[in-house]
Design an enzyme around this catalytic site. Structure first.
Site, PDB file in Angstrom:
ATOM      1  N   SER A 177     -23.283  13.667 -20.710  1.00 24.48           N
ATOM      2  CA  SER A 177     -23.963  14.950 -20.880  1.00 24.48           C
ATOM      3  C   SER A 177     -24.349  15.645 -19.585  1.00 24.48           C
ATOM      4  O   SER A 177     -24.573  16.851 -19.594  1.00 24.48           O
ATOM      5  CB  SER A 177     -25.230  14.754 -21.714  1.00 24.48           C
ATOM      6  N   ASP A 221     -23.822   2.757 -20.683  1.00 26.29           N
ATOM      7  CA  ASP A 221     -22.377   2.884 -20.599  1.00 26.29           C
ATOM      8  C   ASP A 221     -21.882   3.330 -21.968  1.00 26.29           C
ATOM      9  O   ASP A 221     -22.147   2.686 -22.988  1.00 26.29           O
ATOM     10  CB  ASP A 221     -21.757   1.545 -20.202  1.00 26.29           C
ATOM     11  N   ASP A 224     -16.991  14.637 -23.509  1.00 25.01           N
ATOM     12  CA  ASP A 224     -16.346  15.336 -22.396  1.00 25.01           C
ATOM     13  C   ASP A 224     -16.040  14.277 -21.354  1.00 25.01           C
ATOM     14  O   ASP A 224     -16.850  13.993 -20.471  1.00 25.01           O
ATOM     15  CB  ASP A 224     -17.261  16.425 -21.839  1.00 25.01           C
ATOM     16  N   CYS A 263     -11.288  18.339 -18.417  1.00 24.96           N
ATOM     17  CA  CYS A 263     -10.975  19.461 -17.524  1.00 24.96           C
ATOM     18  C   CYS A 263      -9.704  19.154 -16.751  1.00 24.96           C
ATOM     19  O   CYS A 263      -9.617  19.401 -15.542  1.00 24.96           O
ATOM     20  CB  CYS A 263     -12.137  19.753 -16.582  1.00 24.96           C
TER      21      CYS A 263
END
Length: 741
Positions: free
Chosen positions: A381, A431, A448, A505
């Site tokens: 996050s 983790d 993400d 990304c």
């Protein structure tokens, strides 16, 4: 009327030189050779400026009255015969070219106004000189003519017609010389022209050394203009290879040349440049590399927990910020073009009205679409842009678990949460691969994942040289583990959710489509669904000979050269069932404690029967306490998952009880051993008593046989009556048991 004041003050003109005539030649577009240096003459002649002023005066004053009141016009020059150009010298060739009005300023006599065709090469006596007037003492009047311009045009036409053959030859020779020089320059610089139909020579000969390689070895800067031109030419050849390729050249040679040029021009290592080029066509790959050289626009995300986008935009415009909405696809984004104040220090920023966030980071949260009063998990996050976006969509209801494995990054996450006014978030530091054991049963999960960053090269140019083959083996392995852990953390029985979003990304297939395909093969209880995003390119279903599931078309890819956002990948899963038994966990091991598939989820589909149907059944199964324990344990586990507790805590308690039970078993074994060690005397007495009993039994058996023979017919009738009574008793017992149920 005599000479005016202006003519009296004018004085004697400066002498005419070869430079004067060279300027006149250049004015008319005639090539000029080097002008020889002349010795300064003693005679003063009119300068070019003064002659030009005289010409202007003739244009402004078309006629001048003489003292007698009549107009006097300058006679036209006599027509001259065209003569062949001489090849002795350039001066002879250009003799008849000029008869300019600048040279026609003189006396009022007709004889002196008529200049010969060999004016330039004539003797000094043929040139009009004002010193001669002064010495002779004759003062002639300055004459203006209406037909002066017409005379100049006629003379120029006649002179050019006479010398057209010689001039054309000279111009052709000069053009040929320039063309030869240009061709030599083009060969030296390896610059190719974009002319349709020509075949550009962009490949180096086998015997020649690569100049760019030598320059890079010697740490010299390459010729960027040459590189860029060769890249565009190579792309043009690859697009129309059949017509523009050189004979005997293969497509692979052109692609290798293009790869080397791109590495030299943009500064990529060869491994990463080749991996990125394989994603696109040659021209689109060039556009992708070019887009990575320019930064993406600055974007703000409005915090709807504090303000509205319209109010925020008005406040920032008043502070001198030029902005507009980021696009129709987002209701909270603002794109900034120019700002007179630092955007990270405005009162609105400190008050939590907005956060600086890339436009591509909006996409995963928009795809997840969390609802109010749900339990959500953000597995990675920090720094909190996506977490606070989720909280804004949930309107500070429900609960969000914001996890990040780095404590240092978690501090920035906590700061953004407080600044933006988020109150439904719990920050944890685990983790992410351990999260199914820590806590499970989430309605929605956002992952993400950490990636190579090939989509954000504009932000971090170090990716061009830092990434190698090792990174593209380690990162996908970590991403696969995280995705399996995220799937196991989702509650498939959620009424409103059961969704998972995976995003990176990066634009590499190894980190996107291959990871998703691995998750689909390991977890048959999940499937891909539509992301709900209105734009973006579809994911790959085949790449470099690899075939993926057709449902990967539902994933979305984003490129900087197409959408002006950072490179991004988004995939959305839906969990439709529990994780199968003996499935490979996130740590790569199987769950040996998992129950068989039958006990994981049992659905009783037996129909409800009436009492009459139950009475007809002969067999009846009593209650099984062991089966009831399984049902009870399963219900306890489900309840613990809903509360966010670890259901495996029950098994730990059972193991402790089993360790305590062996103590009681040991006591019983000791008692049995003591009984075995009883004295032999007791055994001998028992043996004697048994022998006596056998003897007495034999005597009694013989007596009984005699009595049975006498009573046999009587017992047959009584046995039939007993069997009937036993059957009646059994039926009564069955009815009592059914009534109890």
């Amino acid at each position: 009327m005599g000479v005016g004041r202006r003519m009296k003050k004018q004085g004697a003109p400066e002498p005419l030189s070869e430079e004067h005539f060279a300027k006149l030649k250049r004015k008319h577009g005639i090539p000029v050779d080097d002008v020889p240096a002349e010795a300064p003459s003693t005679k003063k002649r009119r300068t070019q400026k003064k002659t030009e002023k005289a010409v202007k005066n003739t244009a402004s004053k078309p006629s001048a009255k003489q003292s007698n009141g009549t107009k006097k016009t300058a006679p036209k020059g006599k027509p001259q015969k065209a003569r062949a150009p001489a090849s002795d010298s350039d001066d002879q060739m250009m003799d008849d070219e000029f008869n300019d009005s600048d040279l026609e300023i003189g006396s009022g006599s007709d004889d002196e106004m008529k200049l010969g065709s060999d004016f330039i090469s004539s003797d000094e006596d043929s040139v009009y000189d004002s010193d001669q007037e002064a010495t002779s003492g004759k003062k002639e009047k300055f004459v203006f003519s209406d037909d002066e311009d017409e005379d100049e045009e006629d003379r120029e036409e006649k002179l050019t017609a006479a010398n057209i053959e010689g001039l054309s030859k000279k111009l052709d020779a000069q053009r040929a010389k320039e063309a030869a020089e240009n061709e030599v320059e083009m060969r030296d610089a390896a610059i190719q022209t974009n002319i349709d139909g020509d075949k550009p020579n962009v490949l180096d000969e086998d015997d020649e050394e690569d100049d760019l390689a030598n320059k890079t070895k010697t740490l010299l800067a390459p010729d960027l203009q040459m590189l860029r031109t060769r890249i565009t030419e190579t792309i043009r050849v690859l697009e129309d290879f059949a017509e523009l390729a050189e004979e005997g050249r293969d497509r692979a040679e052109y692609t290798n040349q293009l790869l080397k040029d791109i590495c030299s021009y943009y500064g990529y290592n060869e491994f990463l440049a080749e991996k990125l080029m394989n994603l696109f066509s040659p021209r689109e790959a060039f556009a992708f590399f070019e887009a990575n050289e320019t930064a993406r626009p600055v974007v703000l995300r409005t915090n709807t927990l504090r303000t509205h986008r319209r109010d925020l935009a008005q406040a920032l415009i008043n502070r001198g910020v030029t902005l507009e909405p980021v696009g129709k696809w987002s209701k909270v984004g603002l794109q900034v073009f120019e700002s007179q104040v630092p955007l990270g220090a405005t009162p609105e920023y400190l008050a939590g009205h907005y956060i600086l966030q890339a436009a591509s980071s909006f996409l995963p949260v928009m795809a997840l679409c969390p609802q109010e009063n749900e339990r959500c998990l953000d597995m990675a996050s920090a720094p909190g842009g996506k977490t606070t976006h989720m909280a804004a969509l949930m309107k500070n209801t429900g609960v969000i678990f914001a996890n990040d494995p780095s404590k240092a990054r978690a501090k920035g996450l906590i700061g953004n949460i407080h600044r933006l006014g988020v109150r439904n978030t719990i920050v944890c530091n685990y983790d992410a691969r351990e999260f199914p054991r820590v806590m499970g049963g989430f309605d929605r999960v956002l992952l993400d994942a950490p990636c190579s960053g090939t989509g954000v090269i504009a932000k971090d140019p170090s990716v061009k040289t830092n990434r190698d083959e090792k990174d593209f083996l380690q990162l996908p392995h970590l991403q696969k583990q995280l995705l399996l852990a995220a799937i196991d953390s989702v509650n498939h029985a959620s009424k409103t959710g059961g969704y998972l979003v995976y995003s990176t990304c990066s634009v590499a297939v190894e980190e996107n489509e291959q990871v998703v395909a691995y998750a689909l093969s390991r977890r048959p209880n999940v499937r891909l669904v539509d992301t709900g995003l209105t734009f973006g390119k579809e994911g790959f279903t085949s790449y470099m000979g690899k075939e993926f599931h057709p449902s990967l078309k539902l994933t979305r890819r984003y490129y900087p050269h197409l959408f002006n956002v950072d490179g991004f990948f988004v995939a959305k899963f839906q969990k439709v069932g529990p994780t199968p038994p003996n499935a490979v966990l996130a740590n790569g091991k199987k769950d040996n404690n998992a129950r068989p598939a039958e006990s994981v989820e049992i659905v009783d589909k037996t129909p409800i029967r009436t009492e009459e149907e139950e009475e007809k059944e002969e067999a009846f199964a009593d209650f099984d306490d062991e089966a009831d324990k399984e049902y009870i344990e399963r219900a306890k586990r489900n309840a613990m998952r809903r509360r966010g507790l670890d259901p495996r805590a029950l098994k730990k308690g059972e193991k402790k009880e089993k360790k305590a039970e062996p103590k009681e078993d040991e006591k019983e074994e000791q008692k049995s051993e003591e009984e075995k060690e009883a004295p032999k005397e007791k055994t001998e007495k028992k043996a004697k008593k048994a022998e006596k009993a056998e003897k007495s039994e034999k005597v009694e058996v013989s007596k009984e046989k005699k009595q049975e023979k006498e009573k046999a017919p009587k017992e047959k009738s009584s046995s039939k009556e007993k069997t009937k009574e036993e059957v009646k008793e059994k039926t009564k017992e069955k009815k009592k048991v059914k009534a109890k149920k």
